[in-house]
Design an enzyme around this catalytic site. Sequence first.
Site, PDB file in Angstrom:
ATOM      1  N   ARG B 460       0.846  -1.197   0.000  1.00 18.45           N
ATOM      2  CA  ARG B 460       0.000   0.000   0.000  1.00 18.45           C
ATOM      3  C   ARG B 460       0.877   1.241   0.000  1.00 18.45           C
ATOM      4  O   ARG B 460       1.043   1.928   0.993  1.00 18.45           O
ATOM      5  CB  ARG B 460      -0.907  -0.025   1.228  1.00 18.45           C
ATOM      6  CG  ARG B 460      -2.050  -1.009   1.087  1.00 18.45           C
ATOM      7  CD  ARG B 460      -2.956  -0.924   2.263  1.00 18.45           C
ATOM      8  NE  ARG B 460      -2.310  -1.447   3.471  1.00 18.45           N
ATOM      9  CZ  ARG B 460      -2.989  -2.025   4.461  1.00 18.45           C
ATOM     10  NH1 ARG B 460      -4.290  -2.148   4.393  1.00 18.45           N
ATOM     11  NH2 ARG B 460      -2.351  -2.469   5.522  1.00 18.45           N
ATOM     12  N   ARG B 517       8.392  -7.336  11.673  1.00 18.38           N
ATOM     13  CA  ARG B 517       8.280  -5.999  12.236  1.00 18.38           C
ATOM     14  C   ARG B 517       8.946  -5.917  13.602  1.00 18.38           C
ATOM     15  O   ARG B 517       9.213  -4.828  14.091  1.00 18.38           O
ATOM     16  CB  ARG B 517       6.815  -5.594  12.355  1.00 18.38           C
ATOM     17  CG  ARG B 517       6.068  -6.322  13.444  1.00 18.38           C
ATOM     18  CD  ARG B 517       4.651  -5.888  13.604  1.00 18.38           C
ATOM     19  NE  ARG B 517       4.360  -4.594  12.984  1.00 18.38           N
ATOM     20  CZ  ARG B 517       3.145  -4.098  12.892  1.00 18.38           C
ATOM     21  NH1 ARG B 517       2.124  -4.758  13.351  1.00 18.38           N
ATOM     22  NH2 ARG B 517       2.943  -2.941  12.344  1.00 18.38           N
ATOM     23  N   ASP B 623       0.821  -9.029  17.448  1.00 19.96           N
ATOM     24  CA  ASP B 623       0.679  -8.014  18.492  1.00 19.96           C
ATOM     25  C   ASP B 623       0.281  -8.640  19.825  1.00 19.96           C
ATOM     26  O   ASP B 623       0.759  -8.239  20.877  1.00 19.96           O
ATOM     27  CB  ASP B 623      -0.331  -6.943  18.069  1.00 19.96           C
ATOM     28  CG  ASP B 623      -1.532  -7.533  17.364  1.00 19.96           C
ATOM     29  OD1 ASP B 623      -1.636  -8.780  17.318  1.00 19.96           O
ATOM     30  OD2 ASP B 623      -2.368  -6.769  16.872  1.00 19.96           O
ATOM     31  N   ARG B 668      -8.061 -14.732  16.748  1.00 25.22           N
ATOM     32  CA  ARG B 668      -7.347 -13.995  17.787  1.00 25.22           C
ATOM     33  C   ARG B 668      -7.723 -14.514  19.185  1.00 25.22           C
ATOM     34  O   ARG B 668      -6.884 -14.547  20.077  1.00 25.22           O
ATOM     35  CB  ARG B 668      -7.605 -12.497  17.649  1.00 25.22           C
ATOM     36  CG  ARG B 668      -6.882 -11.935  16.427  1.00 25.22           C
ATOM     37  CD  ARG B 668      -7.208 -10.500  16.157  1.00 25.22           C
ATOM     38  NE  ARG B 668      -6.495  -9.542  16.994  1.00 25.22           N
ATOM     39  CZ  ARG B 668      -5.257  -9.124  16.770  1.00 25.22           C
ATOM     40  NH1 ARG B 668      -4.557  -9.629  15.784  1.00 25.22           N
ATOM     41  NH2 ARG B 668      -4.696  -8.231  17.549  1.00 25.22           N
TER      42      ARG B 668
END
Lengths: 743, 713
Positions: B460, B517, B623, B668
């Site tokens: 993106r 990341r 995360d 999740r």
Amino acid sequence: MQAKKRYILLTLLCVVLLYFYFARHGMKSKRLDTNYRNNLPSFATIEELSESPSRLKRNPNSKSKACRMETCFNFENCGNDPKVYVYPTDGPVSATYRKVLSVIRESRYATRDPLEACLFVPAVDTLDADPLSSEHIADVASRLSRLPHWKNGRNHLIFNLYAGTWPDYSEGSLGFDPGEAILARASVSEALFREGFDISLPLFHKEHPERGGTPPSATANPFPASRHHLLAFKGKRYVHGIGSETRNSLWHLHDGSNLVLVTTCRHGKSWKDLRDERCDEDNKEYDKFDYEQLLANSTFCLVARGRRLGSYRFLEALASGCVPVLLSNGWRLPFDERIDWRRAVIWADERLLLQVPELVRSVPPERVLALRQQTQLLWEQYFSSIEKIVFTTIEIILERITMHRTSRHREALIWNTAPGALGTLANYGDSRAHLPLGVCAPDPPVAPSSPPILLPAPSVPLIAPPVTPGNTFTALLYVQATSPALHKLLANIASSEFCEKVVLVWDSERAAPSLKSLSRMAGDLRDPLPVTVVDATTHYPGGGVSARWQPLWAIPTAAVFSLDGDAPLLAEELDFAFRVWQQFPERIVGYPARNHYWDESKGAWGYSSKWGGSYSMVLPGAALVHRAALALYAAAAPALRLAVRRADNCEDILLNCLVAHLTRRPPLKLAQRRRYKTAHHRYKSSWSDPEHFVQRQSCLNTFAAAWGYMPLVRSVLRLDPILFKDPVSTLRKKYRKMELVTS
Amino acid sequence: MAADLHLKSSKQAKYNISYRKIVYHRFFVGLLLFIVLSLVFTVVFNAFSGSAPRSDFYERVNLEAVNLPVQKVDGDSPFSAPRFVNCTYWNCFNVYKCGRGGHDKISIYIYPLQDYRTENGKAVSHFSREFFEILETIKHSKYYTPNPDEACLLVPSIDTLNQKAFSSQHISQVLGSLKHWNNGENHLIFNMVAGSEPNYNTVIDLNTSSAIIAGAGFDTWTFRYGFDISLPLYSPLAYEIDNTQPKQKDYLIISSQTNVPSDYLAELQGIASSSNDLLLLDRCKNDINDYTKRCEYTTGKIFDYPEVLKNGLFCLVVRSARLIQSVLMDVLASQCIPIIIADTIVMPFNSHIDWNRIAIFIPEDNIKNLLKIVHSVSNERRGELYWQLRWVYERYFASIEKITMTTLEILNEKVFPLSARIYEDWNMPEHLYGPVNPLFLPVTAPKAPGFTAVILTYDRVESLFTLIRKLVRTPSLAKILVVWNNQKLQPPPASEWPVINKPLKVIRTKANKLSNRFFPYDDIETECQLTIDDDIIMLTPDELEFGFDVWREFPDRIVGFPSRLHVWDNVTSSWKYHSEWTNQISMVLTGAAFHHKIWSWYYTYKMPAEIRRWVDDNFNCEDIAMNFLVANVTRKAPIKVTPRKKFKCPECTNTEMLSADAKHMSQRSACIDKFTKIYGHMALKSVEFRADPLQYRETGSGIPHLYPDIGAL
């Protein structure tokens, strides 16, 4: 077919051989092993192991052996609160020793009465025993022995920084016989150290600050540590004589960038006569580097022995966050009785000098991070000023004394983590669970319950302090007059979810109200909230405003919500504050915030209640504080408490300074409320009275002077409930009424 | 036709046979080759592996040899020198002998066994089971070497465990005659029972010169600090005690020793007669030699020993003829908190084991206050002591093997300080105290270095460029790192990137993994990193700057913007992931969060590999994994900054967005469940607060706000 058979046979043979080759060892030894082992006799019979003594009384026979606390110290005069007596000064005393004496005299350990003292500090300057030094004081031995309570040094504490003199710098030559006195000395070696009796000191400069001291300089914790040099050393070398070999061979390791190890022989009067062939070259390299810069830009710093074992650079390296690499065989590190140096330094071996680069290179980065943080922690807690060094010495001795009486002392982790031993009271609790530490250990599994106590103990046992953070708080109210605001506050406290008890400190000429409990709101099924009223005028006459935090005995929880009697706090605010405090039990958590600033024009600290963007104090007129912090407040330095008593004010500022000094963290302000006074308030003069303001300003400066620095830390954030003023239905919100409080 | 057929089949058979033969042949040749190769390999491996270098040249010591060579000790053969009282590691230990061969561990040589006899044929010492086990442990440890020339430590194979079982004089002579003795340099002498009547020396009465003594029962005068090693007095009884515990302990204090000195016994009797808290036991009068029975002092009630110890909360260990008592080991194994009454004793392994975490020490003068002291021990401390006991016992004391290995490890740490484990590793079981926070210095992190923004991006580009343009307006941003996670697509050429005044670097990854990341790139030079998704373009510079300021105050936590909560679902009995408007938070999503770089390093190298694999396989939950990791190590909650805002822009309605997916949500929840199982407990902590600027929503004070642009949706 034949071939096939042959092959089969051959393989079988191989397999068998292999089997034997591998299995012979294990199999045989295992089988034989158990047999063989079981046939052997045990090393001793049970009779031999449980042999009774042939003599009845043990005979310590101390005279021939080195001193130990058990043999050379008289515990009799040391009660629950052991005191230190400093002899009056007569005769010459160096500037450094004067500082040592003055910090003890002004400390909370000091007593003016030698008869109630447990520990004696002679005013005879014993710091420098080197007769060639300008600071050397002659005739120490006879002056010591003339001391009225000397008794061969029993229960005396003697400080010494430099022993011995040129050329051999023998550690033993102090110029006097310490006898049974505890020696607190620098540069002491393992061989001479009286284990558990003497105390090893760091070597510090004449310019070392008396109080305060520079805060840690390496507050950043980058990972991996990216300092310019890996290992650094810059210092003198001696060419000849004791302790010279190590420094003389450092140039082998020098490479000019990664490993900077530069020495010079340019010192003393006659260096040109003594110099060797390397001196000129060394001096050239030496002048290329700046000492301070080296320390700040190097990950490891070599702390090589000088003439004596200790050196100034040990503290210098600690201060600048440079991990010391010790090249000083046999040196007892400062306060190593309680400080775990494995967390902060690396030991190298003088005999293996050339392996040092290899050694420091193989320290993993996460270890470097931990080591460096620990250097800062220790520097800050025990070394950054003479006061801290002396207090640490005294605390170690006092702790031995309490250990002897009550069999408890601070555990090793308290000494080696924040806030350290000087920030915790030795007699407050016996577990870290009682103390305000940043993080609590996970809950342990359930232990078998202890037996029911059948008979009462022979004397009243010490009551253990409550556990941190606990599930409830105690509201500690300071009331000078009844008012509608007080009634409203009491009603709010009664409807709080987490309040366990109310302690009302009544500080007024009028008779204290007789209140036993607070009834709950209609529909609240809980029992009435118990109340203890403490009349400060009779319990703590002359205590002044500090009396508000005196009745710790009545407080059964670690969380203490210190409230002014007219603080307009809602039940929701009480509960939210407590929920936050549970996460930060070491800090002051509350509503009214204040700030301090440096007033350039006056050259002094200013106190501000303006609503700026930051704050540094949260006033305990409406704030949660740990019970242990209040206990520390009661044990604060006499000068500080005196300032509060004289002003009859500033107790809240002192508490803020104290907690900030211990935790190095700012307090936490909650939500939007800034005012915590309604029309009535306890100060006779108006809240905006300039005199009141000036007084608080001067308090702030007194405190900063007493600590030697300004302990307060600023913060720009406040903590709100998660959905505070969010555009969502109030029905979803837990703390609804708080939103209506605007200031 | 039939014959033809037959012929054909026989031909076939022949063919088959010869074919089989070839197969056999090949098979066996292959097998042979394999065997030979593996033999060669093992030999080569043996020769080069570190554990036993050149073992083929030196024979390993045989501890079970039956017919030992007899060695006569002459009456006039020289003695070794007496024990050097002033030995330290620095002057008596030859460090040059260690580390030969380049590996950073000590190597230990055991002298070959010999049958030493006096002139009249008596054995100089008895070879005991325990000594055999010590030697055997050394022999099978990684420290053993059969080569005396490369040995760092040398262990004489004469049993010196019990002072009473050997002749000092003769062993002193034997030691002096050892081949590599050299005044005892780097020799290690084991001893458990030292001293004998009437003096009961606290150190072995032997001419050990400068040998290291690993002995039990030292006092502070005979123990050479940093040199000798203090051992426990091994108790054969303790070995039999299992780790079960009664639900309730019946006695507060038990004194079970049969050899309490009489004056102390009198004091204890005084206490026992006035209080039920002390159970005072002694030998039974009717059977003095039965060590498995103890009788109550006054009533004569019989108890089984050592079983009775499990019934006590505290157990006395009193000095007697010797400072150390074997009952200490019984008490430890029974999980009874020892109360040690022995002045100047040096506790076993005192250099590394913190005995104040296991025991209570009472000075001999203070026995009269025994009850007072025990009563003052808080419940918290009782629990701590209690849970520590068995753990310490099983780790360091449970058998001769453990005791020996602990000794060797302590020596190894002395010689190679870098291999040393810290206090927590030695003394604090992780299951009780949790891991150690790597960021423990209480500081507000400095502002000047700023933070590094790490943007994980795939393709993106437009959104990425918008984000970069917005980010650079944050004053404290030091650098931008774009992690280009798309292997198929080149990042746009430099000319297309926005022109900015901060350094920017693009890192291309090798595989499209979410964990990229959190890789601790060398290019992150600041402590603090902001991990941010390429579509989080709604944060204002004020919000980011404030977020960084909040992080500075809580540098060991995750500080960020979008928050989530975990809740326990009673219906499915599992954890659920919650993203609604709640009053609590327990996670801060790393779509926009600040954290210390060390956590990236932890994520990459220290987090359970299972979690990282799960994240990379499912392309989700990185995360959550990060939140678990930090909460597990620090036991602290993350901090949410500023009010909630819509984190997905309203105009982006594209359905590719992962979060929009219901399956994504259930995955999740599954992550939370899975990670909880891996850590063994729910590591996340929930809190009810968030951080706002001090002046947030404050109006009318007339003072300009520090962070004015906060909280717009």
